[in-house]
Scaffold this active site. Structure first.
Site, PDB file in Angstrom:
ATOM      1  N   ASP A  11       0.998  -1.067  -0.160  1.00 56.82           N
ATOM      2  CA  ASP A  11       0.187   0.011  -0.044  1.00 56.82           C
ATOM      3  C   ASP A  11       0.537   1.230   0.047  1.00 56.82           C
ATOM      4  OD1 ASP A  11      -2.073   1.885   0.691  1.00 56.82           O
ATOM      5  OD2 ASP A  11      -2.545   1.297   2.383  1.00 56.82           O
ATOM      6  N   ASP A 106      -3.216   2.691  -6.341  1.00 60.22           N
ATOM      7  CA  ASP A 106      -2.076   1.904  -5.176  1.00 60.22           C
ATOM      8  C   ASP A 106      -2.028   1.001  -3.866  1.00 60.22           C
ATOM      9  OD1 ASP A 106      -3.720   2.880  -3.263  1.00 60.22           O
ATOM     10  OD2 ASP A 106      -2.392   4.414  -1.620  1.00 60.22           O
ATOM     11  N   GLU A 107      -2.394   0.529  -4.059  1.00 62.16           N
ATOM     12  CA  GLU A 107      -2.750  -0.845  -3.335  1.00 62.16           C
ATOM     13  C   GLU A 107      -2.830  -2.498  -4.143  1.00 62.16           C
ATOM     14  OE1 GLU A 107      -6.064  -2.284  -0.250  1.00 62.16           O
ATOM     15  OE2 GLU A 107      -5.918   0.558  -0.511  1.00 62.16           O
TER      16      GLU A 107
HETATM   17 MG   LIG Z   1      -2.309   3.911  -0.219  1.00 69.39          MG
END
Ligand SMILES: [Mg+2]
Length: 366
Positions: A11, A106-107
């Site tokens: 993350d 973003d993960e």
């Molecule tokens: Mg994040």
């Protein structure tokens, strides 16, 4: 010999704000707030860690953020830049294993079992630690951004792990320690349990994950109804969800060609609403959200323009999609001249949280 299943949850830390601080060194160490300006309607997409110290959070109205942090640096989101950065990071992850499930811009979850070959059950995890550190270093070296990684035997635990020590964190949760690790954490540490669900749980005196571990099934059912069993399993660190590597479709779109080319704003609006409703309905039926939205406009001379925007939060609702599409059309000044065709599309599709999408919360799990 049987090897343990080892998952990473990667993350990125304060992703949009971190990109802005990377690209504008004078903003480093300062409260940077990506989202709507403080004097306008709209919300915060991401706040830098410096801004979070003022109590600023994602999805908070920008007006509130401006009040909490009057000297904050408010930045308009640069969707295209974030989307490109996301692709580059996902490409780095794909260097380590093809088994990558991207959950949002973003993960991602990675199944690295074959790379690290840890003994089953997952006990000491030295090889996993080495690989996770290498991955974090590589992302930092090549992209100038930090990531937090959780390492465990399942999705839930690895996500709890990546949340545990942000930013720039690395948390490993061995199998035999998982219950003890979870015990002291607040119920909010369970992905999908937001403020509303947490308040409900608190009414029944469930404050920590340990309280849920110790509960009788009846008591938990009284608090959360049919979610009791799933919630109890999670509280004990059990989660048998598989990674999903491919959403069946990469994009969902809908378009309409007018019988006669038009510049009639009412007809255009009604058509857009229909297209948006169509896309939203398909997304919801497939239990997907979209992070990127596109519009397509073909004019009477057959010139065709498409524009897209990447959103801070994934969407699936018609109202949110319509707002974003209207904004895009206006910003790009696409509604000029006679229009032959209109299209609305969504991509960057994800199946969020699945069973973890919690009862009272109506917000994407971040
Ligand atoms: Mg994040």
């Amino acid at each position: 010999m049987k090897f343990a299943r080892v998952l990473f949850h990667v993350d990125m830390d304060a992703f949009f704000a971190a990109i802005e601080q990377r690209d504008r060194p004078e903003w480093r160490g300062k409260p940077v707030i990506v989202g709507a300006p403080p004097n306008r309607r709209g919300v915060v997409a991401t706040a830098s860690y410096e801004a979070r110290r003022f109590g600023i959070k994602s999805a908070m109205p920008s007006v509130t953020a401006g009040r909490l942090c009057p000297h904050g640096i408010f930045v308009q989101p640069r969707g295209g830049v974030y989307g490109e950065e996301s692709r580059r990071i996902m490409a780095i992850l794909a260097d380590y294993t093809p088994l990558v499930e991207q959950v949002s811009v973003d993960e991602a979850y990675l199944d690295v079992s074959a790379c690290v070959r840890e003994p089953d059950p997952l006990i000491a995890i030295p090889a996993s630690r080495r690989l996770a550190l290498e991955l974090k270093q590589r992302i930092f070296r090549e992209r100038g951004l930090t990531a937090s990684i959780g390492v465990a035997s399942n999705k839930f635990l690895s996500k709890v792990g990546s949340d545990f020590q942000k930013p720039d964190g690395l948390t490993l949760i061995p199998e035999q320690e998982k219950r003890a690790f979870l015990r002291p954490l607040p119920v909010r540490a369970i992905p999908g349990v937001g403020p509303v669900s947490a308040a409900r749980l608190l009414e029944f005196s469930f404050q920590t994950i340990g309280d849920i571990q110790d509960s009788t099934p009846e008591r938990l059912r009284a608090a959360v109804g049919s979610y009791a069993e799933a919630l109890h399993a999670l509280s004990c660190g059990n989660d048998d969800r598989e990674l999903s590597f491919e959403t069946e479709r990469k994009s969902i779109s809908s378009e309409h060609t007018f019988d006669v080319d038009t510049r009639d704003p009412q007809l255009i609006r009604a058509t857009l609403l229909e297209l948006v409703a169509d896309v939203a309905e398909t997304l919801q039926r497939k239990n997907l959200t979209a992070s990127t939205l596109q519009v397509k406009v073909r004019y009477s001379d057959f010139t065709t323009l498409t524009r897209q925007t990447t959103l801070p939060d994934p969407v699936c609702g018609a109202a949110e999609i319509y707002r974003a599409i209207r904004h895009l059309l206006k910003k790009e000044k696409l509604l000029v001249g006679r229009i032959r065709l209109l299209g609305v599309g969504s991509s960057n599709l994800n199946a969020p949280s699945g069973q973890l999408r919690f009862f009272l919360e109506n917000q994407p799990v971040k």
